[in-house]
Scaffold this active site. Structure first.
Site, PDB file in Angstrom:
ATOM      1  N   ASP A  17      58.747  52.486  56.281  1.00 19.38           N
ATOM      2  CA  ASP A  17      59.033  52.469  54.936  1.00 19.38           C
ATOM      3  C   ASP A  17      58.063  53.466  54.158  1.00 19.38           C
ATOM      4  OD1 ASP A  17      60.236  50.242  55.746  1.00 19.38           O
ATOM      5  OD2 ASP A  17      59.767  49.191  54.117  1.00 19.38           O
ATOM      6  N   ARG A  97      45.967  42.673  47.239  1.00 17.51           N
ATOM      7  CA  ARG A  97      46.714  43.746  46.482  1.00 17.51           C
ATOM      8  C   ARG A  97      45.712  44.171  45.375  1.00 17.51           C
ATOM      9  NH1 ARG A  97      48.795  44.237  50.855  1.00 17.51           N
ATOM     10  NH2 ARG A  97      51.243  43.447  51.119  1.00 17.51           N
ATOM     11  N   ASP A 126      54.743  41.851  45.457  1.00 17.08           N
ATOM     12  CA  ASP A 126      53.635  42.790  45.517  1.00 17.08           C
ATOM     13  C   ASP A 126      53.895  43.789  44.440  1.00 17.08           C
ATOM     14  OD1 ASP A 126      52.013  41.739  47.489  1.00 17.08           O
ATOM     15  OD2 ASP A 126      53.215  42.550  49.060  1.00 17.08           O
ATOM     16  N   SER A 180      59.031  40.692  59.165  1.00 14.10           N
ATOM     17  CA  SER A 180      58.294  41.527  58.080  1.00 14.10           C
ATOM     18  C   SER A 180      57.173  40.635  58.287  1.00 14.10           C
ATOM     19  CB  SER A 180      59.034  41.380  56.665  1.00 14.10           C
ATOM     20  OG  SER A 180      58.311  42.152  55.748  1.00 14.10           O
TER      21      SER A 180
END
Length: 403
Positions: A17, A97, A126, A180
């Site tokens: 990605d 995060r 996210d 994932s």
């Protein structure tokens, strides 16, 4: 796409990605890309990150070891609050995060970049966490979220783009995980694949950090955890840094099959999502912290903390770590921890964490002379309880008149 962006700092992992995003930013925005990779204890080999970035023309590559900062400044404060989202989730992804966003903004300032970019999708939490944190720290920063702009909305399209642009995406020898995943020092998460059906059980081979509880050792293991002002500072008498503590507890918990959960959670963006998580060290920390608080924290302070906790957890889950209300709540929580000192003994056995002892030499509020069922030698006059009960029953007796 935008002439006002000359340089972008990209949160970069070196995977499919973000490698595609790197090239896409160069082409679509005609800008220079700075890459930033955070080592927050995910356990992945980061040696290939810089060569991959350099191969795509990146001149400024940041790879920062943030493991100690992550645990000491983010994980530990959160665990002082005993934070759990929706009764089960220990917020392993959520709490990472704000630190990544903080460093993205710092690098943007250091390099004179106009924007930051991330690889979060337009369906997940996210994107909200990254961007709310960034705007709280740098109100005028521009944020680029390619998943909300491009049409490369499938793995097949990403792979085709990578092949067409000569992007090196090396597959793992074993084919890699069909899920994932996201990992850091606190946890590893799994989504996608068969987990998209909430009725289908997770496969045993999916779990990476812990043994199957049924196959854990037949002999329990006891571990002593020393607390100082609400934080674990030693394991079995050995002083350790915050990251060292969490890494050790992950090792111990994983060996005993501790910390697996399979949940359906409510995302901030509105949908329900199933996820599986392994948080072995965090599961031990939470149980032990509540145990030491049970003997050192005043009753009403403890109850107030429990009332605040769901809102505190929700703030972290939704991306409001840098909000004024989270800071206010943190100040109150930290104030409550000054006397949360002592030792907790936990027993680890086949997926479970049991508290088998708790002690605080200076700060314990537990008084055996008062609590005893034996002769308390006048420390507590049981006759006083009659008036206490009658006073508290008064409103109930009056309320009975209303039927």
């Amino acid at each position: 796409m935008s002439g006002d962006v000359a340089k972008v700092v990209l949160a970069y992992s070196g995977g499919l990605d973000t490698s595609v995003i790197l090239k896409w930013l160069q082409d679509e925005y005609d800008c220079e890309v700075v890459t930033f990779t955070a080592d927050i204890g995910q356990g992945e080999e980061l040696s290939e990150v810089e060569p991959k970035a350099r191969a795509l023309g990146v001149r400024e590559v940041y790879i920062d070891d943030l493991r100690e900062e992550f645990v000491s400044d983010f994980v530990y404060p959160m665990f002082r609050a005993n934070a759990i989202y929706e009764g089960e989730y220990l917020l392993g992804t959520s709490i990472a995060r704000p630190l990544i966003s903080k460093r993205l903004v710092e690098i943007a300032r250091e390099t004179g970049a106009d924007a930051i970019a991330h690889g979060a999708t337009g369906k997940g939490n996210d994107q909200v966490r990254f961007e709310l944190s960034a705007y709280a720290l740098a109100p005028d920063i521009k944020v680029i979220a390619p998943w909300r702009e491009w049409d490369l909305n499938s793995r097949e399209r990403l792979l085709a783009y990578a092949e067409a642009n000569g992007i090196d995406i090396r597959k793992k020898a074993d084919g890699g995980s069909p899920y994932s995943t996201d990992a850091n020092a606190l946890h590893i998460s799994y989504e996608g694949g068969v987990l998209e059906d909430p009725w289908t059980p997770a496969e045993d081979v999916m779990w990476e950090w812990s043994v199957k509880p049924e196959e854990a050792p037949d002999t329990p293991q006891e571990v002593d955890l020393t607390f100082t002002a609400g934080d674990i500072t030693a394991v079995d008498g050995q002083a350790m840094s915050p990251y060292g503590v969490l890494a050790k507890l992950n090792e111990l918990g994983g060996a005993h099959g501790i910390g697996r959960i399979d949940i359906v959670e409510n995302r901030y963006v509105g949908m329900k999502s199933r996820g599986c998580y392994e948080t072995p060290g965090g599961t031990i920390m939470l149980r032990a912290h509540r145990a030491i608080e049970s003997i050192t924290l005043d009753r009403e302070a403890a109850h107030l903390k429990d009332e605040l906790m769901p809102r505190y957890a929700k703030l972290i889950y939704n991306g409001y770590w840098f909000s004024p209300e989270r800071r206010m709540m943190q100040a109150a929580i930290d104030e409550s921890q000054h006397h949360v000192n002592g030792t907790v003994r936990v027993k680890l056995y086949k997926g479970s964490v049991s508290i088998v002892g708790r002690s605080s030499e200076k700060d314990s509020l537990f008084d055996a002379a008062i609590a005893t069922f034996e002769d308390d030698r006048g420390a507590y006059d049981q006759k006083d309880a009659e008036g206490f009960i009658r006073l508290n029953a008064l409103r109930l007796r009056l309320g009975h008149r209303q039927g």
